[in-house]
Design a protein around this motif. Structure first.
Motif, PDB file in Angstrom:
ATOM      1  N   UNK A 282       0.826  -1.212   0.000  1.00  0.00           N
ATOM      2  CA  UNK A 282       0.000   0.000   0.000  1.00  0.00           C
ATOM      3  C   UNK A 282       0.857   1.257   0.000  1.00  0.00           C
ATOM      4  N   UNK A 283       1.890   1.261   0.829  1.00  0.00           N
ATOM      5  CA  UNK A 283       2.693   2.478   0.987  1.00  0.00           C
ATOM      6  C   UNK A 283       3.872   2.540   0.023  1.00  0.00           C
ATOM      7  N   UNK A 284       4.319   1.384  -0.495  1.00  0.00           N
ATOM      8  CA  UNK A 284       5.504   1.398  -1.351  1.00  0.00           C
ATOM      9  C   UNK A 284       5.196   1.173  -2.828  1.00  0.00           C
ATOM     10  N   UNK A 285       4.056   0.573  -3.155  1.00  0.00           N
ATOM     11  CA  UNK A 285       3.768   0.245  -4.552  1.00  0.00           C
ATOM     12  C   UNK A 285       2.570   0.998  -5.108  1.00  0.00           C
ATOM     13  N   UNK A 286       1.948   1.858  -4.303  1.00  0.00           N
ATOM     14  CA  UNK A 286       0.827   2.657  -4.806  1.00  0.00           C
ATOM     15  C   UNK A 286       1.133   4.138  -4.594  1.00  0.00           C
ATOM     16  N   UNK A 287       0.265   4.959  -5.119  1.00  0.00           N
ATOM     17  CA  UNK A 287       0.443   6.414  -5.008  1.00  0.00           C
ATOM     18  C   UNK A 287      -0.318   6.992  -3.823  1.00  0.00           C
ATOM     19  N   UNK A 288      -0.659   6.157  -2.832  1.00  0.00           N
ATOM     20  CA  UNK A 288      -1.475   6.660  -1.724  1.00  0.00           C
ATOM     21  C   UNK A 288      -0.775   7.791  -0.968  1.00  0.00           C
ATOM     22  N   UNK A 289       0.503   7.607  -0.638  1.00  0.00           N
ATOM     23  CA  UNK A 289       1.234   8.670   0.075  1.00  0.00           C
ATOM     24  C   UNK A 289       1.235   9.964  -0.733  1.00  0.00           C
ATOM     25  N   UNK A 290       1.474   9.817  -2.030  1.00  0.00           N
ATOM     26  CA  UNK A 290       1.509  11.001  -2.888  1.00  0.00           C
ATOM     27  C   UNK A 290       0.139  11.661  -2.973  1.00  0.00           C
ATOM     28  N   UNK A 291      -0.913  10.838  -3.059  1.00  0.00           N
ATOM     29  CA  UNK A 291      -2.267  11.409  -3.127  1.00  0.00           C
ATOM     30  C   UNK A 291      -2.554  12.266  -1.898  1.00  0.00           C
ATOM     31  N   UNK A 292      -2.277  11.710  -0.713  1.00  0.00           N
ATOM     32  CA  UNK A 292      -2.571  12.438   0.523  1.00  0.00           C
ATOM     33  C   UNK A 292      -1.814  13.754   0.570  1.00  0.00           C
ATOM     34  N   UNK A 371       7.235  14.929   5.703  1.00  0.00           N
ATOM     35  CA  UNK A 371       8.300  15.351   4.801  1.00  0.00           C
ATOM     36  C   UNK A 371       7.786  16.145   3.610  1.00  0.00           C
ATOM     37  N   UNK A 372       6.652  15.731   3.065  1.00  0.00           N
ATOM     38  CA  UNK A 372       6.181  16.342   1.827  1.00  0.00           C
ATOM     39  C   UNK A 372       5.231  17.514   2.060  1.00  0.00           C
ATOM     40  N   UNK A 373       4.554  17.543   3.210  1.00  0.00           N
ATOM     41  CA  UNK A 373       3.625  18.648   3.453  1.00  0.00           C
ATOM     42  C   UNK A 373       4.117  19.580   4.562  1.00  0.00           C
ATOM     43  N   UNK A 374       4.391  19.034   5.753  1.00  0.00           N
ATOM     44  CA  UNK A 374       4.834  19.896   6.855  1.00  0.00           C
ATOM     45  C   UNK A 374       6.115  20.640   6.479  1.00  0.00           C
ATOM     46  N   UNK A 375       7.143  19.871   6.083  1.00  0.00           N
ATOM     47  CA  UNK A 375       8.435  20.496   5.767  1.00  0.00           C
ATOM     48  C   UNK A 375       8.393  21.165   4.392  1.00  0.00           C
ATOM     49  N   UNK A 376       7.835  20.465   3.419  1.00  0.00           N
ATOM     50  CA  UNK A 376       7.869  20.979   2.045  1.00  0.00           C
ATOM     51  C   UNK A 376       6.990  22.182   1.798  1.00  0.00           C
ATOM     52  N   UNK A 412       4.566  12.960  14.388  1.00  0.00           N
ATOM     53  CA  UNK A 412       5.286  13.615  13.288  1.00  0.00           C
ATOM     54  C   UNK A 412       5.128  15.129  13.361  1.00  0.00           C
ATOM     55  N   UNK A 413       3.949  15.595  13.752  1.00  0.00           N
ATOM     56  CA  UNK A 413       3.708  17.030  13.879  1.00  0.00           C
ATOM     57  C   UNK A 413       4.587  17.622  14.988  1.00  0.00           C
ATOM     58  N   UNK A 414       4.709  16.888  16.098  1.00  0.00           N
ATOM     59  CA  UNK A 414       5.537  17.347  17.219  1.00  0.00           C
ATOM     60  C   UNK A 414       7.001  17.420  16.792  1.00  0.00           C
ATOM     61  N   UNK A 415       7.474  16.406  16.056  1.00  0.00           N
ATOM     62  CA  UNK A 415       8.858  16.420  15.581  1.00  0.00           C
ATOM     63  C   UNK A 415       9.084  17.573  14.611  1.00  0.00           C
ATOM     64  N   UNK A 416       8.099  17.879  13.808  1.00  0.00           N
ATOM     65  CA  UNK A 416       8.183  19.003  12.867  1.00  0.00           C
ATOM     66  C   UNK A 416       8.304  20.332  13.611  1.00  0.00           C
ATOM     67  N   UNK A 417       7.475  20.516  14.637  1.00  0.00           N
ATOM     68  CA  UNK A 417       7.442  21.798  15.354  1.00  0.00           C
ATOM     69  C   UNK A 417       8.623  21.938  16.307  1.00  0.00           C
ATOM     70  N   UNK A 418       8.952  20.859  17.045  1.00  0.00           N
ATOM     71  CA  UNK A 418       9.917  20.962  18.144  1.00  0.00           C
ATOM     72  C   UNK A 418      11.261  20.300  17.874  1.00  0.00           C
ATOM     73  N   UNK A 419      11.339  19.381  16.924  1.00  0.00           N
ATOM     74  CA  UNK A 419      12.562  18.611  16.748  1.00  0.00           C
ATOM     75  C   UNK A 419      12.636  17.464  17.740  1.00  0.00           C
TER      76      UNK A 419
END
Length: 748
Positions: A282-292, A371-376, A412-419
């Protein structure tokens, strides 16, 4: 031949055979034929046959359907749409067959193989006449997989043909394929769901049914993705296709909102399946991550740069499945509301999807969002210098902090905001995680709006069930208790400690600031006992009563008599804070229970008291603002004190000691919350002398703030007067928190 497939005397056989032959021989458009009624009658026969047999027993008509590959033939007719309109009828038949027959059909090779092929036809073209039937069919397959998750392995296809097309050696021979077919039982039931077999008889059909190259917007956008932006992008994907997911992903972009929501529901079912192979595919062979992430990014970028932060904060709660907004029907419409609701609705979907997902899939999806939304996408907006841009992006961050419910996405949100740093901070390294540093700096921004919004974001972040938040912001700097000065006990101190006081502590009632305290300002023993919850045999009071009595009175007496105004207004006493403090402390205890915090401070003998103490960037900014409470706007003061009271509520012995213990023996050059307030009161005492009619003005300002007096002429020194009122209320709130925490700790 059919006649030899059915046992003699079958009541349904002849009729079933007749209906099927009628379908095979009909070539006119479906609307001009009896094909729909024939298919419906075939289905009725199968259902009736099943109802009249023992559970699990396969009847002759079902045997015929399985052995003579009726579904394969129907698929071929549906794919060619021959006769015209046949695809729609085939989709309906498959859907009803899977939905109405109770016995498990998907394990049969002559069911799951044509079902897999039909799945590929779904979502190929958006807004087709068969879109509704396609989504109904896909959803019934998802529902069946939810009932029996192991069946999902039938739908993870090996990419054998793609290897051959790229010139790779075809290591799988026809003999191997024929051999796989022999693994099926006489009824066509496969024994190895992990490797769905291919029947020789269907090889020609199979080669015709390779999924056509996708040319839709989603795949086009994937060509532009940076290979380094997501870990799996640089890795060769496993040789498996998950066409059920791919078809649903296509249908999430349907112009028909109902179809898109159903597709999202189907994906929600699939990500929750516990099968590890499916989760990986699901996560490695489809575009689900990219879609979200791509949709999150595009919806975020579509927001106007100047959405009112109040609108972002107050727009009604968003449910991803109910994203049906009509601007004309909305009395509280504002520019950008449609775009805001779309973004928040999709974020809610991502949050719920990750919350429901199998563990490894949830982590992969959340990391992609990070990685793709919070940081990007979000980080550049939060780091900009435009005040309007900072305000809008911080308001959006605040909103999604409030909204997130998935523990994995929250992490992931906490790591994005605070490290991820957990070692004690030093002044030289406070900018180690640039976003954290920038956001904390914004708590003391020249723009009061930005300061308030950022403080509100941190206040809500502190209420989230994640241990790293408080540890990163505060606790890591208090671990060694090096804010205290250690004084070994001498014999005469022992009886003092036994009475609950700390050796060497200053009795604030003897401090020059408190020499004029009148008995009316303290909490008497009678009031103290009446304020606390009633004693029961199970919950007796302990000897710490004297200590907490002194602590509470220390906070209540911080603001001198002439600077108090609450005793002139009914219903504004200290006890009004007790109920809220009790409820909030109970909520915090429930959150922190799983973190296994110690019940008492780390022994000073084991602490590294020689290490230089730094309260940390977050507390430094809060203490600095607290020190300016007499010179800051009322709204800023309310927010600063609100965050500090939240921190005081945490049931950790070090935060309690540092923020709520007036008698802590501070090391040289260190400050605590109490010492900051003492300095403010000292400054206040000097400034009061310069203000004429200070007390009447103070009382008038309080009544105006409470709405007891109409607004009138501007009062001199209004900022200072409002600051004094906030200070008095904050001290009462801290006293209530200290009392509630004492009572909770003394209750077994």
């Amino acid at each position: 031949s059919f006649r030899y497939s059915l046992p003699a005397g079958s009541p349904f056989g002849s009729l079933y055979f007749y209906r099927w032959r009628e379908i095979e021989n009909d070539k006119a458009p479906v609307t001009d034929t009896n094909i729909p009624s024939h298919l419906e009658q075939m289905l009725d026969i199968l259902v009736q046959e099943e109802n009249e047999r023992e559970s699990g027993e396969t009847g002759p008509c079902m045997e015929y359907l399985l052995h003579h590959k009726i579904l394969e033939t129907l698929y071929t007719l549906g794919k060619a749409d021959c006769p015209p309109g046949m695809k729609q009828q085939v989709l309906v038949f498959y859907t009803k067959l899977l939905g109405r027959i109770r016995q498990p059909l998907l394990p049969h090779i002559n069911v799951h193989r044509p079902v897999q092929k039909l799945i590929r036809l779904c979502g190929e073209v958006l807004a087709t006449p068969t879109e509704n039937e396609e989504i109904q069919f896909l959803c019934i397959v998802c529902a069946k997989l939810k009932q029996d998750p192991y069946l999902v392995n039938f739908f993870l296809e090996n990419k054998l043909k793609s290897w051959a097309s790229k010139g790779a050696p075809n290591v799988i021979s026809e003999d191997t394929l024929k051999g796989q077919d022999s693994l099926s039982t006489d009824t066509g039931q496969s024994r190895q769901p992990e490797k769905p077999s291919s029947a020789t008889a269907a090889e020609h059909t199979e080669s015709e049914d390779e999924p056509p190259p996708q040319t839709d917007d989603l795949s086009t956008s994937l060509d532009d993705l940076s290979a380094a932006s997501l870990p799996e992008a640089s890795v060769v994907r496993p040789n498996q296709d998950y066409n059920l997911v791919n078809s649903l992903l296509n249908l999430t972009r349907s112009p028909d909102g109902r179809i898109a929501v159903k597709a999202c529901e189907g994906l929600m079912l699939l990500v929750s399946l516990p099968e590890p192979a499916a989760a990986k595919c699901l996560t490695q062979s489809t575009c689900l991550c990219e879609l979200l992430t791509d949709r999150l990014a595009s919806l975020y970028k579509a927001l106007p740069q100047s959405v009112d932060p109040l609108d972002i904060e107050t727009v009604e709660a968003i449910n991803w499945g109910l994203d049906s907004y009509s601007h004309k029907e909305d009395a509280s419409a504002f520019p950008g509301k449609r775009a805001l609701i779309s973004f928040l609705s999709w974020f809610d979907y991502c949050d719920q999807l990750i919350k429901e997902a199998q563990k490894t899939a949830a982590v992969a999806l959340a990391k992609a969002v990070h990685e793709r939304f919070f940081i990007g996408v979000m980080e550049p907006q939060l780091m900009q210098t435009s005040e309007m841009g900072i305000l809008t992006s911080t308001a959006l961050l605040h909103r999604i902090v409030r909204q997130v419910t998935s523990d994995v996405l929250l992490q992931e949100m906490v790591m994005f905001i605070l490290g991820d740093q957990r070692e004690p901070e030093t002044l030289a390294e406070i900018s180690r995680h640039p976003l954290r540093h920038r956001l904390i700096e914004h708590c003391d921004h020249i723009s009061d709006e930005i300061s308030i919004m950022t403080l509100r974001m941190f206040e809500h972040l502190l209420q989230k069930p994640n241990e790293h938040i408080l540890y990163n912001l505060v606790l890591r700097n208090l671990e060694e208790r090096n804010y205290t000065e250690y004084k070994p006990l001498c014999p005469e101190d022992k009886d003092v400690v036994e009475n609950g006081l700390i050796a060497g502590a200053v009795d604030l009632e003897e401090d020059p600031l408190f020499t004029d305290i009148s008995p009316d300002n303290t909490l008497s023993k009678k009031e103290w006992l009446s304020s606390s919850p009633p004693t029961t045999p199970d919950h007796p009071k302990n000897d710490g009563k004297t200590e907490v009595h002194k602590i509470v009175n220390s906070f209540l007496c911080l603001v001198p008599d002439e600077a108090k105004s609450s005793y002139h207004v009914e219903g504004t006493g200290y006890d009004t804070y007790l109920r809220d403090a009790h409820r909030q402390f109970r909520d915090y205890c429930a959150i922190c229970l799983r973190w296994e915090w110690p019940g008492s401070p780390k022994a000073l003998e084991k602490c590294n008291l020689e290490a230089a103490f730094f309260e940390g960037h977050f507390l430094k900014v809060l203490f600095d603002r607290m020190g300016r409470i007499l010179d800051q706007p009322y709204d800023v003061n309310l927010q600063v004190t609100s965050v500090l009271s939240r921190l005081s509520l945490f049931p950790h012995p070090h935060t309690h000691e540092y923020l709520l213990d007036p008698y802590v023996n501070l090391a040289s050059g260190c400050r605590s919350l109490f010492s900051v307030i003492v300095r403010v009161v000292g400054d206040l005492m000097v400034r009061i002398q310069r203000i004429q009619d200070f007390t009447p003005k103070l009382l008038l300002v309080r009544k105006r703030l409470l709405g007891l007096e109409p607004e009138g002429p501007v009062i001199d020194h209004i900022t200072l007067l409002e600051g004094v009122i906030v200070l008095e209320e904050f001290c009462k709130e801290l006293a209530a928190i200290a009392f509630v925490k004492y009572h909770a700790s003394s209750t077994p």
